[in-house]
Scaffold this active site. Structure first.
Site, PDB file in Angstrom:
ATOM      1  CB  ILE A 167       7.937   6.913  14.324  1.00  0.00           C
ATOM      2  CG1 ILE A 167       8.568   5.408  14.108  1.00  0.00           C
ATOM      3  CG2 ILE A 167       7.084   7.365  13.390  1.00  0.00           C
ATOM      4  CD1 ILE A 167      10.172   5.971  13.812  1.00  0.00           C
ATOM      5  NE  ARG A 210       0.448  10.400  10.516  1.00  0.00           N
ATOM      6  CZ  ARG A 210       0.417   9.844   9.724  1.00  0.00           C
ATOM      7  NH1 ARG A 210      -1.200   9.168   9.551  1.00  0.00           N
ATOM      8  NH2 ARG A 210       1.203   8.828   8.837  1.00  0.00           N
ATOM      9  N   PRO A 211       2.232  16.364  11.599  1.00  0.00           N
ATOM     10  CG  PRO A 211       4.205  17.487  11.735  1.00  0.00           C
ATOM     11  CD  PRO A 211       3.090  16.297  12.762  1.00  0.00           C
ATOM     12  CB  VAL A 212       2.682  18.973   6.342  1.00  0.00           C
ATOM     13  CG1 VAL A 212       1.340  17.651   6.156  1.00  0.00           C
ATOM     14  CG2 VAL A 212       1.522  20.236   6.451  1.00  0.00           C
ATOM     15  CG  ASP A 213       7.313  20.944  10.350  1.00  0.00           C
ATOM     16  OD1 ASP A 213       6.000  19.615  10.509  1.00  0.00           O
ATOM     17  OD2 ASP A 213       8.042  20.463  11.396  1.00  0.00           O
ATOM     18  CG  LEU A 214      10.311  18.500   8.805  1.00  0.00           C
ATOM     19  CD1 LEU A 214       9.986  17.124   9.211  1.00  0.00           C
ATOM     20  CD2 LEU A 214      11.366  19.157   9.442  1.00  0.00           C
ATOM     21  CG  ASP A 270       3.513   1.831   9.702  1.00  0.00           C
ATOM     22  OD1 ASP A 270       2.654   2.091  10.373  1.00  0.00           O
ATOM     23  OD2 ASP A 270       3.691   1.544   8.819  1.00  0.00           O
ATOM     24  CE  LYS A 317      -2.076   1.823   3.775  1.00  0.00           C
ATOM     25  NZ  LYS A 317      -1.613   3.237   3.994  1.00  0.00           N
ATOM     26  CG  ASN A 318       2.057   2.543   3.602  1.00  0.00           C
ATOM     27  OD1 ASN A 318       1.216   3.129   3.228  1.00  0.00           O
ATOM     28  ND2 ASN A 318       2.585   2.672   4.579  1.00  0.00           N
ATOM     29  CB  CYS A 331      -5.041  11.293  11.572  1.00  0.00           C
ATOM     30  SG  CYS A 331      -2.850  10.605  11.886  1.00  0.00           S
ATOM     31  NE  ARG A 385      -0.210  12.516   7.821  1.00  0.00           N
ATOM     32  CZ  ARG A 385      -0.001  13.763   7.829  1.00  0.00           C
ATOM     33  NH1 ARG A 385      -0.904  14.764   8.399  1.00  0.00           N
ATOM     34  NH2 ARG A 385       1.132  14.615   7.873  1.00  0.00           N
ATOM     35  NE  ARG A 416      -7.182   3.630   5.368  1.00  0.00           N
ATOM     36  CZ  ARG A 416      -5.952   4.125   6.519  1.00  0.00           C
ATOM     37  NH1 ARG A 416      -6.238   3.923   7.876  1.00  0.00           N
ATOM     38  NH2 ARG A 416      -4.677   4.934   5.892  1.00  0.00           N
TER      39      ARG A 416
HETATM   40  N1  EPU Z   1       6.355  14.868  10.695  1.00  0.00           N
HETATM   41  C1  EPU Z   1       6.678  16.065  11.838  1.00  0.00           C
HETATM   42  N2  EPU Z   1       7.025  17.036  10.481  1.00  0.00           N
HETATM   43  C2  EPU Z   1       6.446  16.591   8.685  1.00  0.00           C
HETATM   44  C3  EPU Z   1       6.289  14.957   8.342  1.00  0.00           C
HETATM   45  C4  EPU Z   1       6.105  14.348   9.040  1.00  0.00           C
HETATM   46  O1  EPU Z   1       6.806  16.008  12.126  1.00  0.00           O
HETATM   47  O2  EPU Z   1       6.117  17.804   8.179  1.00  0.00           O
HETATM   48  C5  EPU Z   1       6.586  13.690  11.893  1.00  0.00           C
HETATM   49  C6  EPU Z   1       5.368  12.732  12.156  1.00  0.00           C
HETATM   50  O3  EPU Z   1       4.644  13.449  12.913  1.00  0.00           O
HETATM   51  C7  EPU Z   1       5.835  11.702  12.110  1.00  0.00           C
HETATM   52  C8  EPU Z   1       7.795  11.505  12.636  1.00  0.00           C
HETATM   53  O4  EPU Z   1       7.789  12.237  11.472  1.00  0.00           O
HETATM   54  O5  EPU Z   1       6.059  11.995  13.995  1.00  0.00           O
HETATM   55  C9  EPU Z   1       7.451   9.778  10.995  1.00  0.00           C
HETATM   56  O6  EPU Z   1       6.616  10.642   9.825  1.00  0.00           O
HETATM   57  P1  EPU Z   1       6.698  10.327   7.646  1.00  0.00           P
HETATM   58  O7  EPU Z   1       6.797  11.415   7.392  1.00  0.00           O
HETATM   59  O8  EPU Z   1       8.053   9.230   8.129  1.00  0.00           O
HETATM   60  O9  EPU Z   1       5.027   9.441   8.267  1.00  0.00           O
HETATM   61  P2  EPU Z   1       4.623   9.482   6.936  1.00  0.00           P
HETATM   62  O10 EPU Z   1       4.928   9.332   5.938  1.00  0.00           O
HETATM   63  O11 EPU Z   1       3.617  10.102   7.239  1.00  0.00           O
HETATM   64  C10 EPU Z   1       4.300   6.752   6.254  1.00  0.00           C
HETATM   65  C11 EPU Z   1       3.317   5.840   6.253  1.00  0.00           C
HETATM   66  C12 EPU Z   1       3.142   5.794   7.580  1.00  0.00           C
HETATM   67  C13 EPU Z   1       4.396   5.110   8.751  1.00  0.00           C
HETATM   68  C14 EPU Z   1       5.151   6.091   8.614  1.00  0.00           C
HETATM   69  C15 EPU Z   1       6.863   5.894   9.406  1.00  0.00           C
HETATM   70  C16 EPU Z   1       2.313   6.467   4.570  1.00  0.00           C
HETATM   71  C17 EPU Z   1       1.057   6.115   3.499  1.00  0.00           C
HETATM   72  N3  EPU Z   1       2.474   5.931   5.424  1.00  0.00           N
HETATM   73  O12 EPU Z   1       3.802   8.108   7.235  1.00  0.00           O
HETATM   74  O13 EPU Z   1       2.480   4.436   6.881  1.00  0.00           O
HETATM   75  O14 EPU Z   1       3.700   4.716   9.580  1.00  0.00           O
HETATM   76  O15 EPU Z   1       5.467   6.602   6.927  1.00  0.00           O
HETATM   77  O16 EPU Z   1       6.974   4.799   8.911  1.00  0.00           O
HETATM   78  O17 EPU Z   1       3.185   5.208   3.717  1.00  0.00           O
HETATM   79  C18 EPU Z   1       0.215   2.793   7.932  1.00  0.00           C
HETATM   80  O18 EPU Z   1       0.128   2.806   6.854  1.00  0.00           O
HETATM   81  O19 EPU Z   1      -0.440   2.479   8.614  1.00  0.00           O
HETATM   82  C19 EPU Z   1       1.349   4.596   8.099  1.00  0.00           C
HETATM   83  C20 EPU Z   1       0.766   5.005   9.233  1.00  0.00           C
END
Ligand code: EPU
Length: 453
Positions: free
Chosen positions: A362, A155-159, A340, A46-47, A150, A126, A432
């Site tokens: 995480i 889960r911010p998007v600042d980065l 996960d 999925k991911n 969520c 997301r 999902r």
């Molecule tokens: N984070 C920030 N700022 C950002 C982005 C992330 O602080 O701008 C933080 C997040 O809040 C979190 C950490 O960084 O604490 C890691 O987040 P990451 O960006 O790595 O996660 P993601 O890309 O949102 C993906 C998977 C998740 C999986 C995580 C970690 C997909 C669609 N989602 O999420 O999968 O848990 O990586 O491996 O690829 C799931 O499939 O159930 C799922 C939640």
């Protein structure tokens, strides 16, 4: 996660067989105590599928994806991409048409009709926020709703925003929308992530493919799904090296073209079924699974006393009545133990002979399964980001529900070893991310069925 029930399909259901259609109000009924024996085919990840579908926005040509899992999240992303003008043709749509080899998607983003991704759609999934990167890279602008919080944390998007700014995008945030503009195109830059982020790395990678000049991504996520997307982008004409390491270098190109790519196997589905077999006992081949995608999780399983054997066909998991040893585990970015699989491991450790500790590093709030596992008779204490699990001799079935995908499947695992009947509500979370979950487990002897009202 702000997931809408409608995405899983809101058709009325009437059957109670494992083959029944998918409805948002369906439940899963499990009677515990059966061993699992046989073969479970592992689906495409999925991911990886989600960012691969989003990468189709980078080219006017058709992107063909093979081994795509049949999941509610994929259907939802198809709708979201449709809003931008993307056509998706699905082969292997009818049950059995493609056997266990997933479906083939022909995705064409020839004409982008709209560069806005509205709140109503992004709030349902997301990962759809990630369209911001290809849209601004190819079209010079994107207006994408912030995804919001969520169930597993803020889960911010600042980065992601930081990465786009480093590549020359002007960013405004207005009324809950991120507006990214680069009317003269993006330019290469240095993106240094202060923490490992999968979403940030996908964003930087996709944006950099069409930027002028060289981009260096430091402290990049090394998750296998990043490597899979980079492989596909390279087939589309991108020039990416170092994907799978923490330093990725991208030489921008002026355009990308069509390609054909097969989605890699789902390591989280693999680990989930491995833990299900460990829980129920038995002997199962996880067909198509690749051990190197989840070595840390397989090592943990081996420490519990479960036999894990890589074979030419996949991974064989076997437990024949021996006690489960407790473990100490902290989740970490790849190649560490995946967040996960944290809920699934916790379910397994509820039956270990001793006390386990699992630390979630995480996400700050990924313990929704704890209260539900306790309802099944588990002994779990939470202290900040660490759960202490005292193994118990028996679990007892009960009605349960969970508010996210991995938490839901951990309840299925617990139910396989619980006495009597467990009903897992809110099955749309499972739909999902797990393709034909009840069919795959039932085929190995589990007493599991989908119940529709
Ligand atoms: N984070 C920030 N700022 C950002 C982005 C992330 O602080 O701008 C933080 C997040 O809040 C979190 C950490 O960084 O604490 C890691 O987040 P990451 O960006 O790595 O996660 P993601 O890309 O949102 C993906 C998977 C998740 C999986 C995580 C970690 C997909 C669609 N989602 O999420 O999968 O848990 O990586 O491996 O690829 C799931 O499939 O159930 C799922 C939640």
């Amino acid at each position: 996660m702000g997931y809408a029930e409608g995405a899983a399909g809101a058709r009325p259901q009437s059957k109670t067989t494992a083959k029944a259609g998918r409805g948002s109000m369906d439940r899963i009924r499990i009677v515990g105590g059966r061993r699992l024996n046989g073969v479970i085919p592992i689906s495409g990840a999925k991911n990886a599928t989600l960012p691969l579908m989003i990468a189709s926005l980078l080219t006017e040509d058709t992107l063909i994806l093979d081994n795509v899992p049949h999941l509610a999240d994929v259907a939802l992303l198809q709708r979201i991409l449709g809003n931008h003008g993307v056509d998706v043709m699905i082969a292997g749509k009818r049950a059995g048409e493609n056997g266990d080899h997933g479906r083939t998607l022909h995705i064409s983003a020839k004409t982008i009709v709209d560069t806005t991704a509205p709140y109503e759609l992004v709030s349902k999934m997301r990962a759809s926020f990630w369209v911001v990167a290809p849209l601004v890279a190819r079209m010079g602008e994107a207006k994408v709703s912030m995804p919001g919080g969520c169930a597993i944390g803020t889960r911010p998007v600042d980065l992601l925003i930081m990465a786009l700014e480093k590549l020359g995008a002007d960013i405004d945030i207005e009324a809950g929308y991120v507006i990214a503009r680069a009317p003269h195109g993006l330019r290469g830059g240095e993106v240094v992530f202060p923490k490992v982020t999968v979403s940030g790395t996908h964003t930087a990678l996709m944006a950099a493919t069409l930027a002028r000049g060289t981009t260096v991504i430091e402290n990049a996520a090394r998750e296998p799904e990043i490597g899979d997307v980079a492989d596909c982008l390279n087939k589309m004409g991108a020039r990416i090296s170092g994907a799978g390491t923490s330093r990725i270098v991208v030489e921008g190109v002026s355009s990308l073209h069509g390609a054909r790519h097969s989605v890699l196997p789902d390591r989280i589905e693999t680990g989930t079924y491995a833990m299900a077999v460990a829980m129920a006992g038995g002997d199962v081949l996880l067909a198509n699974a690749r051990p190197e995608l989840l070595q840390a999780a397989l090592d943990v399983l081996a420490r519990t006393g479960v036999a894990v054997t890589p074979t030419n066909e996949g991974i064989r998991v076997c437990r024949n009545g021996a006690a489960l040893a407790p473990v100490e585990v902290t989740t970490a970015p790849f190649p560490g133990f995946p967040t996960d699989l944290q809920a699934q491991l916790m379910a397994l450790m509820t039956r270990a002979s001793g006390t386990s500790h699992i630390t979630e590093s995480i996400f700050e709030n990924r313990f929704m399964h704890v209260q539900e596992l306790v309802r099944l008779g588990a002994h779990i204490r939470l202290d900040g980001d660490t759960a202490t699990i005292e193994g118990v001799a028996r679990l007892k079935g009960a009605p349960v529900m969970a508010t996210d995908l991995r938490a839901s499947v951990s309840l299925v695992i617990a139910a396989l070893a619980a006495e009597g009947e467990t009903i897992v509500n809110r099955v749309y979370h499972l739909d999902r991310g797990f393709e034909r979950l009840e069919e795959k487990l039932a085929a190995c002897g589990a007493a599991i069925e989908r119940v529709s009202d």
